[in-house]
Design a protein around this motif. Structure first.
Motif, PDB file in Angstrom:
ATOM      1  N   LEU A 350       7.763   5.132  17.925  1.00 57.80           N
ATOM      2  CA  LEU A 350       6.268   5.788  19.040  1.00 57.80           C
ATOM      3  C   LEU A 350       6.710   5.301  20.386  1.00 57.80           C
ATOM      4  N   VAL A 378       3.823  13.322  14.938  1.00 58.02           N
ATOM      5  CA  VAL A 378       3.856  14.570  15.574  1.00 58.02           C
ATOM      6  C   VAL A 378       4.728  14.495  16.754  1.00 58.02           C
ATOM      7  N   ARG A 379       5.679  15.404  16.930  1.00 56.54           N
ATOM      8  CA  ARG A 379       6.455  15.310  18.063  1.00 56.54           C
ATOM      9  C   ARG A 379       5.742  15.749  19.371  1.00 56.54           C
ATOM     10  N   ASN A 380       6.103  15.208  20.457  1.00 59.14           N
ATOM     11  CA  ASN A 380       5.462  15.292  21.764  1.00 59.14           C
ATOM     12  C   ASN A 380       6.468  15.083  22.866  1.00 59.14           C
ATOM     13  N   PRO A 381       6.217  15.643  23.914  1.00 56.78           N
ATOM     14  CA  PRO A 381       7.344  15.399  25.162  1.00 56.78           C
ATOM     15  C   PRO A 381       7.008  14.123  26.054  1.00 56.78           C
ATOM     16  N   ILE A 382       5.783  13.438  25.388  1.00 57.60           N
ATOM     17  CA  ILE A 382       5.622  11.945  26.170  1.00 57.60           C
ATOM     18  C   ILE A 382       6.040  10.908  25.385  1.00 57.60           C
ATOM     19  N   THR A 383       5.663  10.750  24.397  1.00 58.02           N
ATOM     20  CA  THR A 383       5.987   9.417  23.728  1.00 58.02           C
ATOM     21  C   THR A 383       7.179   9.731  22.317  1.00 58.02           C
ATOM     22  N   VAL A 385       6.971  10.571  19.495  1.00 60.15           N
ATOM     23  CA  VAL A 385       6.266  10.751  18.414  1.00 60.15           C
ATOM     24  C   VAL A 385       4.888  10.244  18.606  1.00 60.15           C
ATOM     25  N   VAL A 386       3.820  10.833  18.187  1.00 58.58           N
ATOM     26  CA  VAL A 386       2.373  10.263  18.217  1.00 58.58           C
ATOM     27  C   VAL A 386       2.015  10.162  16.842  1.00 58.58           C
ATOM     28  N   PRO A 407     -11.772   4.893  14.942  1.00 57.97           N
ATOM     29  CA  PRO A 407     -10.736   4.075  15.728  1.00 57.97           C
ATOM     30  C   PRO A 407     -11.162   2.837  15.850  1.00 57.97           C
ATOM     31  N   HIS A 416      -2.704  -1.557  18.652  1.00 54.52           N
ATOM     32  CA  HIS A 416      -3.271  -0.482  19.194  1.00 54.52           C
ATOM     33  C   HIS A 416      -2.237   0.732  19.121  1.00 54.52           C
ATOM     34  N   ARG A 421      -3.830   8.678  16.818  1.00 59.88           N
ATOM     35  CA  ARG A 421      -4.604   8.985  17.848  1.00 59.88           C
ATOM     36  C   ARG A 421      -5.167  10.387  17.478  1.00 59.88           C
ATOM     37  N   ILE A 422      -4.648  11.138  16.371  1.00 55.70           N
ATOM     38  CA  ILE A 422      -5.117  12.450  16.141  1.00 55.70           C
ATOM     39  C   ILE A 422      -5.600  12.179  14.596  1.00 55.70           C
ATOM     40  N   LEU A 423      -6.940  12.503  14.426  1.00 50.61           N
ATOM     41  CA  LEU A 423      -7.601  12.486  13.115  1.00 50.61           C
ATOM     42  C   LEU A 423      -7.912  13.824  12.717  1.00 50.61           C
TER      43      LEU A 423
END
Lengths: 440, 85
Positions: A350, A378-383, A385-386, A407, A416, A421-423
């Motif tokens: 991450l 989950v792939r994402n352009p910022i980190t 993986v989130v 949380p 942290h 972050r996604i539930l």
């Protein structure tokens, strides 16, 4: 019942005999006589393919039991497929001389097929990427941990929760063949259907993944006490303290064990003391004929019940120069106990921080308001993986308030970046054919 | 979905992320700097917001790689301009 000629010529040295077993599939009863006749017919049709590789496309447990027994009589190498079709390309690549279709008809292919001499079983690995690998097992290795039932005990009745062509499923089928016992199956093995057939036919023994058991207890609810289970087996995933305790509460009289096995290493050992992990003493002393050692936090084994090899050009799995199989399972020692910590290959990155989804799952499963959890990236352009979590809430819990309070609870025990972050709150966790949580 | 509607959705996801972190709600306008320390969300929260935005809209402005954005308005514009999947 077995054809006298086949009986005389082959059966003497065979380890598989379908003499007393019978199978329930939904409402249908497949009697021992029916199974026996099917073995004779199939073995006769396979006689022409002695020493060659055949593929079983039929998917029902009774058909697989018949095909295994017939393949031993006919001395074929049998590939257990997990789909009812096989492409012409794979038939060619895998050198399959004949396929046994869903009506148990034996159809020759255009391949001559090599000569493989002995009876052996090819189990497809449940790899998530690419084409499956075929792990070859000898019948002696497959039967290595299956013991005849103790005399005088009431006969076992197994409920099949695994796909019958997986390594875990195969262990259940073989146990039924060896002990001549009843097997309860359903053509559509959702947890709801498995509960229904369990309540109707009352199995004495069930083997399943922790994911299966969590859902099973959830669906049964108070009805769990209607089942009189004698043997509860967990395998295929980490058996955590929470599910072991929940099963003990629901079935105080049952013998509960978790088994450590894989398609490559075979059935290694079982742990019967009701605690997660296994005694650290086994690392030096070995257990059930298996040698164990830990290198770089990963468990390595030498197993008398391991596969012979991968067939058809696939590279052999991670084996060290001195012959130890690298399991890929991360382990940690705490006191006199070794705990499974997750898979080497599921580690997520991450944005530079490393997270094992299993660690987060264990924390979630420890919360009283959560029944089951699957954590994934989950792939994402910022980190890159989130972290996301699919969660099954304890019945009656308010999902909106859980979403708000969870949380903070997780931050109390997790760094942290390990807090999903996604539930997503879901009705159940989807399982693969092998009963394991599906990877994202 | 147009830019204004997307801003409303982004605002809702940001408030949700703040609530999950136990932080007070922070107003989000087109000019709000998303990773500014005043708002209180971190890069993982923003990653989750982007994932959820893509799920909700069926659009992925980042399918060919990362595009720089700093404000909520810029993010809304990226999604408004992106094609459906």
């Amino acid at each position: 019942m077995i054809d006298s000629k086949l009986e005389q010529s082959n059966a003497a040295g065979c380890r598989l005999r379908l003499l007393r077993s019978f199978v329930r599939c939904d409402d249908r009863l497949i009697t021992a006589d029916e199974l026996d006749s099917a073995v004779v017919a199939t073995a006769a049709a396979l006689a022409h393919f002695r020493g060659r590789r055949i593929a079983l496309l039929a998917q029902r447990a009774d058909q697989i039991m018949v095909a295994l027994t017939a393949s031993e009589l006919a001395q074929c190498q049998v590939l257990l497929c997990r789909t009812p079709e096989l492409t012409a390309d794979l038939i060619q690549e895998w050198n399959i001389a004949a396929v046994v279709d869903s009506s148990m008809a034996v159809r020759p292919t255009k391949c001559d097929g090599d000569n493989f001499s002995d009876f052996s079983v090819l189990v497809m690995t449940s790899g998530t990427t690419g084409r499956p690998k075929l792990a070859q097992h000898s019948i002696d290795a497959l039967l290595g941990r299956i013991r005849p039932a103790k005399a005088g005990r009431s006969p076992q009745k197994w409920l099949l929760t695994y796909h019958p062509a997986t390594y875990g499923g195969l262990q259940v089928l073989l146990s039924c063949i060896i002990n001549g016992t009843e097997l309860i199956t359903t053509s559509n093995p959702t947890v709801a259907n498995l509960c229904e057939v369990a309540l109707r036919y009352h199995p004495s023994s069930i083997s399943g993944t922790p994911t299966f058991w969590r859902s099973f207890l959830l669906v049964l609810g108070p009805g769990a006490s209607d089942l009189k289970l004698q043997q509860i087996t967990l395998g295929g995933e980490i058996a955590d303290a929470h599910i072991l305790k929940a099963l003990r509460r629901a079935y105080p009289a049952a013998s509960i064990s978790h088994i450590y096995a894989s398609t490559e290493a075979g059935a290694l050992f079982s742990v019967r003391d009701g605690l997660p992990g296994f005694p650290a003493a086994w690392i030096n002393a070995g257990v059930e004929g298996v040698q164990l050692r830990i290198r770089d936090g990963v468990l390595q084994v030498k197993s008398p019940r391991g596969m012979t090899r991968y067939v058809v050009g696939a590279p052999t799995p991670g084996v060290t120069e001195d012959g130890w199989l690298i399991t890929g399972d991360l382990v940690e020692q705490a006191g006199d106990r070794i705990y499974f910590a997750g898979r080497q290959d599921t580690m997520l990155n991450l944005g530079g921080a490393k997270v094992r989804p299993e660690e987060v799952e264990q924390v979630l499963l420890g919360l009283p308001e959560i029944v089951d959890a699957r954590v994934y990236g989950v792939r994402n352009p910022i980190t890159g993986v989130v972290l996301a979590a699919d969660l099954v809430a304890q019945p009656g819990r308010d999902v909106a308030s859980l979403r708000a309070t969870l949380p903070a609870k997780l931050r109390a025990t997790l760094e942290h970046y390990k807090v999903p972050r996604i539930l997503n709150f879901v009705g159940s966790i989807s399982m693969s054919e092998a009963g394991k949580k599906k990877l994202a | 979905m147009n830019v204004k509607e997307l801003l409303t959705v982004i605002d809702a996801f940001v408030q949700d992320a703040l609530k999950q972190k136990g932080l007070p709600p922070g107003p989000v306008t087109a000019e709000t700097m998303l990773l500014d320390s005043t708002l209180g969300i971190d890069s993982l929260d923003l990653a989750a917001i982007v994932v959820q935005l893509s799920e909700k809209t069926g659009r992925d402005p980042f399918q060919y790689g990362f595009i720089d954005f700093r404000t909520a308005g810029e993010l809304a514009q990226l999604y408004a301009a992106a094609d459906g999947k």
